[in-house]
Write an enzyme that holds these catalytic residues in place. Structure first.
Site, PDB file in Angstrom:
ATOM      1  N   CYS A 127      21.774  11.233  51.953  1.00  0.00           N
ATOM      2  CA  CYS A 127      22.848  12.161  51.599  1.00  0.00           C
ATOM      3  C   CYS A 127      22.324  13.588  51.588  1.00  0.00           C
ATOM      4  CB  CYS A 127      23.456  11.798  50.245  1.00  0.00           C
ATOM      5  SG  CYS A 127      22.292  11.838  48.875  1.00  0.00           S
ATOM      6  N   CYS A 130      45.256  15.243  42.608  1.00  0.00           N
ATOM      7  CA  CYS A 130      44.293  15.652  43.629  1.00  0.00           C
ATOM      8  C   CYS A 130      44.660  14.959  44.937  1.00  0.00           C
ATOM      9  CB  CYS A 130      42.880  15.276  43.196  1.00  0.00           C
ATOM     10  SG  CYS A 130      41.617  15.558  44.464  1.00  0.00           S
ATOM     11  N   CYS A 186      36.493  20.896  48.251  1.00  0.00           N
ATOM     12  CA  CYS A 186      37.164  20.812  49.560  1.00  0.00           C
ATOM     13  C   CYS A 186      37.183  22.160  50.271  1.00  0.00           C
ATOM     14  CB  CYS A 186      38.584  20.275  49.395  1.00  0.00           C
ATOM     15  SG  CYS A 186      38.675  18.725  48.500  1.00  0.00           S
TER      16      CYS A 186
END
Length: 447
Positions: free
Chosen positions: A402, A151, A58
């Site tokens: 992706c 998380c 993140c």
């Protein structure tokens, strides 16, 4: 770097000024480690996660969501053009995506270990590195863990189950966690999956070969856990892994309860197992599939959809309302079984084949009223598949990537075969991270 070379630094948000120290190289790329944020970026945000900067995931939390989207859109476009080796003369439509991403994952994977990652401050204070831990590996360190109580990308239900696992499996009277250096220990991995449309949860507990009793005790505690209203644990799967690779592998030794649960992506019902590939955010999958559906507007009605690298068949089944027939190909046999089951539940006329796409190129036939969707792995299309698709007559080809660079490279082969690259949409399924999906449309060039 002073000599003009690019230095790759994790958690250095675009537009910020940071103090960096060298941290080696990866091939020709210099690596650096951020020490201090000297000047925050424009559109800065305060990271909500207490582990930001430690766990290594993140990395974009210091940017507003709008700034993240702009950055990821530009990055995907640049990688696409670099892979293609030429500029792409197409309108840049705004990126689309889900919300902030927190609490939205339907899969969470954690590792057990005996050594934790220490921050510089913890190192200076002489904190102990050894113990019993459950968490995430920091970048490049398979031998250490960032200890994780919960998380923010997982749900409250997942957090409740993780708390139970920590209290039971990490207790001193339990077998020790796996030691990735010595290849000894018992507890190895914890994988949680959740059906956001149905509220069902499934837990897989991976261990080294050993006694059944510890897992049975953990399963009883998990089934007794208090979960938010509408959520329920359907099963705990004990997976035994005799190997040494640091990955959640192995065969199921016993199932406490059920080993599958029901999920829904738009109109598509899915039976999900512990190993099934499903987009890791259900809402994100609906956004992504909606983009694909929209790119077919005005291009196709009826005929056959050829869905390559189809997984559980979810893309093809989501689009089935447009077609008379769906044909899917996927190498994972269990996924094909699931695709057939899902198609039967929907009443869709479909044929699914379990094989590598490159091994069944005879199925890649074009003609009138044929549409192709490809959703290949990160490396892109197998060269033989790209070559066949380049020569296959069809109305439209949708490429879901992706990895934008792989899409750019494969676009060269497709365009050489007469396809015209005419639309790109960047889809942000994983806010706060650098991951992005790119959906491209190819149409046959006019004769």
């Amino acid at each position: 770097a002073p000599d003009g070379r690019v230095v790759q630094v994790r958690a250095a948000p675009p537009g910020a000024r940071v103090l960096v120290v060298p941290q080696g190289r990866k091939g020709k790329i210099l690596l650096g480690r951020r020490l201090v944020m000297i000047r925050p970026p424009p559109d800065a945000a305060r990271p909500p996660c207490p582990l930001f900067g430690t766990c290594g995931g993140c990395v974009l939390q210091e940017l507003s969501l709008a700034a993240q989207r702009r950055f990821k859109h530009d990055l995907a476009w640049r990688e696409l053009e670099e892979g293609r080796g030429a500029p792409l003369e197409l309108p840049r439509v705004p990126p689309v995506g889900v919300g902030a991403g927190y609490g939205g994952r339907n899969k969470l994977e954690l590792s057990f270990g005996v050594r934790r990652w220490l921050t510089d401050a913890e190192e200076a204070a002489g904190a102990s590195r050894d113990g019993r831990f459950l968490g995430l590996h920091p970048p490049g360190r398979f031998d250490r863990l960032v200890d994780v109580a919960s998380c923010l990308h997982g749900s409250a239900s997942m957090a409740a189950l993780v708390a139970v696992v920590r209290s039971v499996a990490l207790a001193e009277d339990q077998p020790p966690p796996w030691d990735t250096l010595a290849h000894t220990g018992y507890w190895r991995h914890l994988v949680l999956r959740e059906g956001h449309a149905t509220g069902a949860l499934l837990v897989a507990v991976h261990t080294a070969p050993g006694p059944r009793a510890p897992v049975a005790e953990l399963a009883r505690a998990l089934f007794a856990a208090a979960l938010p209203e509408g959520k329920r644990l359907v099963g705990v799967v004990w997976v035994v892994d005799p190997g040494v690779a640091d990955a959640a592998l192995g065969e199921a030794a016993e199932v406490f309860g059920d080993d599958t649960f029901e999920e829904r992506i738009g109109p598509v019902p899915l039976t999900v197992s512990r190993t099934a590939f499903v987009q890791t955010t259900t809402q994100g999958a609906e956004v992504l599939y909606g983009v694909i559906d929209g790119l077919l507007d005005g291009h196709t009605t009826g005929g056959t959809l050829l869905d390559l690298y189809c997984g559980l068949g979810s893309i093809g089944l989501f689009l089935a309302h447009r077609f008379d027939r769906v044909v899917g190909v996927e190498v994972v046999a269990a996924a094909i079984e699931g695709a057939r089951h899902n198609a039967a539940r929907m009443g869709v006329r479909a044929e699914f084949v379990a094989a590598p796409v490159e091994a069944v190129l005879d199925l890649v036939r074009g003609g009138d009223a044929v549409t192709i969707v490809v959703d290949p792995p990160r490396a892109g299309l197998h060269p033989s598949v790209a070559s066949r698709l380049a020569q296959t007559p069809a109305d439209v080809l949708i490429y879901v990537a992706c990895n934008a660079a792989s899409l750019g490279r494969d676009a060269v082969a497709l365009e050489a075969g007469g396809w015209r690259f005419d639309h790109v949409v960047v889809v942000d399924l994983f806010p706060q991270t650098g991951h992005v999906e790119v959906v491209a449309r190819f149409v046959r060039a006019a004769e």
